[in-house]
Design a protein around this motif. Structure first.
Motif, PDB file in Angstrom:
ATOM      1  N   ARG A  24      -6.668  -9.810  -0.812  1.00 18.69           N
ATOM      2  CA  ARG A  24      -7.495 -10.116   0.354  1.00 18.69           C
ATOM      3  C   ARG A  24      -7.509  -9.049   1.421  1.00 18.69           C
ATOM      4  N   PHE A  25      -6.794  -7.968   1.213  1.00 21.04           N
ATOM      5  CA  PHE A  25      -6.840  -6.910   2.211  1.00 21.04           C
ATOM      6  C   PHE A  25      -6.580  -5.567   1.548  1.00 21.04           C
ATOM      7  N   TYR A  29      -4.209   0.625   4.482  1.00 18.89           N
ATOM      8  CA  TYR A  29      -3.966   0.609   5.916  1.00 18.89           C
ATOM      9  C   TYR A  29      -2.526   0.260   6.274  1.00 18.89           C
ATOM     10  N   TYR A  30      -1.742  -0.095   5.258  1.00 18.96           N
ATOM     11  CA  TYR A  30      -0.398  -0.603   5.514  1.00 18.96           C
ATOM     12  C   TYR A  30       0.677   0.221   4.823  1.00 18.96           C
ATOM     13  N   ASN A  75      -6.273  -0.275  -5.090  1.00 16.90           N
ATOM     14  CA  ASN A  75      -5.602  -1.155  -4.131  1.00 16.90           C
ATOM     15  C   ASN A  75      -4.230  -1.592  -4.640  1.00 16.90           C
TER      16      ASN A  75
END
Length: 119
Positions: A24-25, A29-30, A75
């Motif tokens: 879901r993300f 970015y993390y 991802n």
């Protein structure tokens, strides 16, 4: 949600590659890390990779044997584990992470995957 996979049974000296994916993300970015917990032991931060520029951190117990990487197109964050030892046996989790002399979780956890190193 983060999902770890790739665990299994391997002989001492063998290799495994763990994968951490998110549904879901966007992981890029993390900072994403790997943690492990063996029965009767405290959870240990194993490795952490920043979002950008992708700086990596390792626990002393795995330096030179484990490599963390990320493929933002897929991802996915990977943990390549070589030279596995029985003491590496644990449930491995991926989570958002940080580093300040030690690798710590910043709170977003996924399900674990079991790694067993045994002959």
């Amino acid at each position: 949600q983060l999902q770890a996979s790739g665990g299994g049974l391997v002989q001492p000296g063998g290799s495994l590659r763990l994968s951490c994916s998110a549904s879901r993300f966007a992981l890029d970015y993390y900072a994403i890390g790997w943690f492990r917990q063996a029965p009767g032991k405290e959870r240990e931060g194993v490795s952490c990779i920043q979002g950008s520029p992708g700086r990596t951190y390792y626990a002393d117990s795995v330096k030179g044997r484990f490599t963390i990487s990320r493929d933002n197109r897929k991802n996915t964050v990977y943990l390549q584990m070589n030279g596995l030892k029985p003491e590496d046996s644990a449930v491995y989790y991926c989570a958002t992470c940080g580093y300040s002399n030690i690798i710590y979780s910043t709170g977003y956890w996924g399900q674990g995957t079991l790694v067993t190193v045994s002959s």
